[in-house]
Design a protein around this motif. Structure first.
Motif, short mmCIF file in Angstrom:
data_model
loop_
_atom_site.label_atom_id
_atom_site.label_comp_id
_atom_site.label_asym_id
_atom_site.label_seq_id
_atom_site.Cartn_x
_atom_site.Cartn_y
_atom_site.Cartn_z
N TYR A 54 0.96 -0.97 -0.60
CA TYR A 54 -0.03 -0.09 -0.02
C TYR A 54 0.85 1.46 -0.12
O TYR A 54 0.79 2.69 -0.86
CB TYR A 54 -0.85 -0.02 1.72
CG TYR A 54 -1.24 1.52 0.93
CD1 TYR A 54 -2.77 1.56 0.29
CD2 TYR A 54 -1.74 2.00 2.12
CE1 TYR A 54 -3.56 2.30 0.74
CE2 TYR A 54 -1.91 3.58 2.84
CZ TYR A 54 -3.70 3.23 1.67
OH TYR A 54 -4.12 4.58 2.15
N THR A 55 1.98 1.32 0.81
CA THR A 55 2.73 2.11 0.69
C THR A 55 3.64 2.74 -0.60
O THR A 55 3.59 3.43 -0.62
CB THR A 55 4.11 2.78 1.87
OG1 THR A 55 2.79 1.80 3.41
CG2 THR A 55 4.67 3.68 2.72
N ASP A 56 4.12 1.59 -1.44
CA ASP A 56 4.34 1.49 -2.33
C ASP A 56 3.71 2.07 -3.70
O ASP A 56 4.33 3.10 -4.10
CB ASP A 56 5.13 -0.04 -2.89
CG ASP A 56 6.40 -0.89 -1.67
OD1 ASP A 56 6.88 0.81 -2.04
OD2 ASP A 56 6.80 -2.04 -2.23
N SER A 57 2.17 1.92 -3.74
CA SER A 57 1.65 2.33 -4.37
C SER A 57 1.26 4.20 -4.11
O SER A 57 1.63 4.57 -5.26
CB SER A 57 -0.01 1.90 -4.42
OG SER A 57 -0.83 1.61 -3.11
N ILE A 58 1.06 4.12 -3.30
CA ILE A 58 1.30 5.48 -2.65
C ILE A 58 2.42 6.49 -3.20
O ILE A 58 2.09 7.52 -3.74
CB ILE A 58 0.64 6.15 -1.17
CG1 ILE A 58 -0.25 5.69 -0.89
CG2 ILE A 58 0.61 7.50 -0.83
CD1 ILE A 58 -1.69 5.87 -1.48
N THR A 60 4.84 5.67 -5.14
CA THR A 60 4.76 5.05 -6.17
C THR A 60 4.31 6.61 -7.65
O THR A 60 4.70 7.42 -8.20
CB THR A 60 4.67 3.95 -6.68
OG1 THR A 60 5.45 3.50 -6.43
CG2 THR A 60 4.53 4.41 -8.28
N GLN A 61 3.25 6.94 -6.64
CA GLN A 61 2.03 7.86 -7.18
C GLN A 61 2.16 8.90 -7.47
O GLN A 61 2.25 10.09 -7.99
CB GLN A 61 0.70 7.58 -7.07
CG GLN A 61 -0.94 8.85 -7.66
CD GLN A 61 -1.81 8.30 -6.98
OE1 GLN A 61 -2.19 7.30 -5.97
NE2 GLN A 61 -2.90 8.85 -7.91
N ALA A 62 2.89 9.47 -6.08
CA ALA A 62 3.51 10.84 -5.57
C ALA A 62 5.28 11.02 -6.42
O ALA A 62 5.04 12.10 -6.96
CB ALA A 62 3.98 10.67 -4.07
N GLN A 148 16.90 13.01 1.02
CA GLN A 148 15.49 12.05 1.26
C GLN A 148 14.74 12.90 0.87
O GLN A 148 14.20 13.83 0.44
CB GLN A 148 15.28 12.41 3.11
CG GLN A 148 15.87 11.55 4.17
CD GLN A 148 16.34 10.74 3.84
OE1 GLN A 148 15.47 9.96 3.36
NE2 GLN A 148 17.27 9.89 4.40
N ARG A 149 14.62 11.95 -0.60
CA ARG A 149 13.10 12.19 -1.43
C ARG A 149 12.38 12.02 -0.63
O ARG A 149 10.83 12.92 -0.90
CB ARG A 149 13.34 11.10 -2.37
CG ARG A 149 14.60 10.95 -3.52
CD ARG A 149 14.42 12.88 -3.69
NE ARG A 149 15.53 12.84 -5.49
CZ ARG A 149 15.16 12.71 -6.31
NH1 ARG A 149 14.33 11.76 -6.58
NH2 ARG A 149 16.69 12.64 -6.95
N PHE A 150 11.37 11.35 0.37
CA PHE A 150 10.22 11.11 1.64
C PHE A 150 11.21 11.86 2.80
O PHE A 150 11.62 11.17 3.29
CB PHE A 150 10.27 10.15 1.16
CG PHE A 150 9.31 9.19 0.42
CD1 PHE A 150 8.12 9.54 -0.87
CD2 PHE A 150 10.53 8.88 -1.08
CE1 PHE A 150 7.33 9.16 -2.17
CE2 PHE A 150 10.34 8.27 -2.06
CZ PHE A 150 8.71 8.01 -2.61
N ALA A 264 11.32 0.00 0.62
CA ALA A 264 11.95 0.93 -0.63
C ALA A 264 11.89 2.37 -0.51
O ALA A 264 12.78 2.61 -0.84
CB ALA A 264 11.68 0.07 -1.48
N VAL A 265 11.34 2.94 0.19
CA VAL A 265 10.72 4.11 0.26
C VAL A 265 11.29 4.86 1.31
O VAL A 265 11.09 4.83 2.35
CB VAL A 265 8.99 4.38 0.60
CG1 VAL A 265 8.80 5.79 1.11
CG2 VAL A 265 8.19 3.41 0.05
#
Length: 595
Positions: A54-58, A60-62, A148-150, A264-265
């Motif tokens: 779920y975190t990857d999907s959010i 990745t969309q960002a 940090q990108r995130f 991976a985020v």
């Protein structure tokens, strides 16, 4: 006397009641603890895997939104206009900024997760307003200094979105010169990650966190886990080669279970912790209650043994003398002695009364021995029959569960339909005998379930003689054989080929089942051919429900009218032939006989 009846009763009651309860109070909690620990680990890791996806999907969309803004011509034109040293007309600057705002607004409106986007220059000038204190903000330093990108959850008053947000940061680069003049900031609501994170908590007081490499909370809220536990766990996590797992840490006499998964985020780490006492609180309460019950039972045992022994010793002593007459075969002498036995105890009085009628009962039992034997035989048959249904249902539910996990909704629906047909067949308990055509139809539904599960890996060919369709047969004789054939076909091979055939020859029906599995050893075939199937299956207590079950039931029901043959070669396959003499009347007679 130490070994008097009273003392013996006390010892027996203590052994039968108190000791087992004490043992169970120790064994059961430990067993539950093992089960809870294994299930907790499996469920938590599964929940963390889902959260990671779920975190990857959010995120990745960002990332995709940020990259779309970067390469858009409107963004590049606004950047080139703003970076010019010479003065530009205010109208032209406002027009270009409005075009950029329209682009960003369009992307935000089309986004389903409430994400907001901003384009900001290094001097703090942005699409939605100017931020002169940009360089003092934590999230900006996290991006520029720590690369940090995130970035962590924060409030951004210069963005259209409300509330706390996490952000994806992307350098604002002139695509012609590849020089960075600012950044693109994509905010996504922190509640998207917080709401899903709450579903991972374990126990009543467990916690789940999304942490960075320094152990800081990526989302809002305080970290309630002791710092020492968190620090030790993070040290082990960073040095571990595994991406996910379970750690155990002791702190102030309490053991902590710490589940982790590296995302991976932004090098984020998903952590879920719970104390051992919290996780097993119900088990500890159960153990305490069992020990209290054991103590109470022990006291009741002392009282009961004293009362019961006092009331039954005298009557039972005289009853034992009366039984000596029976031992000598003097039933008349025993009946003459019975009136001398006096007892106010209802149970002992009942025993005396039953004993008084022993002679008459023995005569009645001899006369009804044949009928009783028939009933026993029928009861054994039903006991064998009941061993199949739970086994079949368990296997089918595993198939449905496997398909559901894979998201194969259509296959789940199909299997449910096949299962419904089979259950309607199984729940018809009026007759234990059906037409062979109905049994074959039942097997077709069962094999349809197998085909959904194994797809092209399994081939099942059924050849049905039309003359056998209306012949009576006992239920559930084919399913265990098909189940075993499939099971042993897949042990050493990747495919399974099953062949089923029914054929009527004179007054006999032949049912043949072949497979190309691993085959049977000669010793196994010899044991099956020489063994009393009914007894062996009954004594198996449900552990053997395949070929022995089928042979045992057929022997019980058809007796000498049933015969069978087993042909098998190692690594070649097995052929089982069932032969039934059908010179036994029509199906209605069969159903009445079996009921």
């Amino acid at each position: 006397m130490f070994f008097s009846l009273r003392n013996r009763l006390f010892i027996i009651f203590t052994c039968l009641l108190t000791i087992p309860l004490i043992i169970l109070s120790i064994i059961i909690p430990r067993w539950f603890t093992s089960i809870i620990e294994n299930q907790t680990q499996e469920l938590t890791i599964e929940a963390m895997d889902q959260y990671s996806l779920y975190t990857d999907s959010i995120t990745t969309q960002a990332e995709d939104l940020g990259k779309q803004v970067l390469v858009n011509q409107t963004t590049q034109q606004w950047l080139r206009l703003e970076k010019k040293d010479e003065e530009i007309p205010r109208e032209q600057s406002l027009l270009q900024k409005n075009q950029l705002k329209m682009l960003l607004s369009s992307m935000m409106v089309n986004n389903s997760n409430g994400m907001s986007i901003s384009v900001v220059l290094n001097n703090g000038e942005g699409a939605w307003g100017n931020n002169p204190n940009l360089h003092d903000l934590d999230w900006f330093q996290e991006f520029t200094i720590n690369e940090q990108r995130f970035v962590k959850s924060h409030i951004d008053p210069y963005m259209p979105a409300q509330g706390t947000s996490n952000s994806f940061m992307l350098p604002l680069v002139d695509l012609n010169t590849v020089v960075s003049y600012g950044f693109i900031k994509v905010n996504f609501p922190s509640t998207l990650l917080e709401t899903a994170l709450g579903k991972i908590s374990i126990g009543k007081n467990g916690h789940a966190y999304l942490l960075d490499q320094q152990g800081a909370n990526v989302l809002e809220g305080e970290i309630d886990t002791p710092k020492s536990v968190l620090k030790n766990s993070l040290t082990k996590i960073k040095t571990s080669q595994k991406n996910k797992g379970l750690l155990e840490t002791d702190y102030q006499g309490e053991k902590y279970f710490v589940f982790f998964q590296k995302l991976a985020v932004g090098d984020w780490i998903l952590v879920s912790e719970v104390t051992k006492s919290d996780l097993f609180s119900k088990v500890n309460i159960l153990q305490r209650n069992l020990l209290l019950i054991s103590a109470l039972v022990f006291l009741l045992t002392i009282v009961a043994s004293f009362v019961l022994s006092s009331n039954i010793v005298s009557p039972l002593g005289k009853l034992a003398k009366a039984m000596k007459f029976i031992e000598r075969g003097d039933f008349s002498g025993a009946k003459r002695f019975m009136p001398t036995i006096k007892s106010s105890n209802d149970e002992v009085g009942y025993v005396v009364k039953v004993f008084d009628h022993t002679v008459d009962q023995l005569k009645n039992l001899v006369e009804t021995e044949y009928e009783a034997n028939i009933r026993r035989k029928d009861a054994e048959y039903k006991a064998l029959l009941l061993q199949i249904n739970p086994h079949f249902l368990n296997n089918t539910l595993e198939i449905i569960g496997g398909l559901a996990v894979q998201g194969k909704n259509k296959e789940v629906m199909n299997v449910s339909i096949y299962l419904g047909r089979m259950m309607r067949y199984s729940l018809n308990t009026q007759n234990d005998v059906v037409r062979l055509g109905e049994e074959i139809s039942y097997i077709r539904s069962y094999t349809d379930i197998l085909k959904v599960r194994y797809e092209d890996a399994i081939t099942i060919d059924i050849v049905e003689d039309p003359e056998t369709k209306n012949l009576p047969i006992i239920k559930f004789i084919l399913q265990p054989l098909v189940e075993n054939a499939v099971k042993y076909s897949f042990i050493e091979k990747t495919t399974a080929d099953i062949f089923i055939k029914t054929e009527k020859i004179n007054n006999q029906v032949w049912i043949i089942l072949e497979d190309k599995g691993i085959g049977m050893s000669e010793k196994m075939i010899s044991d099956l051919m020489n063994e009393d199937g009914a007894i062996s299956v009954l004594e198996s207590k449900g552990n053997s429900i395949g070929l022995k079950n089928v042979l045992g039931r057929l022997k019980l029901y058809y007796g000498q009218d049933f015969s069978y043959k087993i042909e098998s070669e190692k690594d070649i396959g097995t052929r089982i032939t069932l032969c039934i003499n059908f010179d036994r009347g029509d199906i209605h007679d069969e159903g009445h006989h079996s009921g």
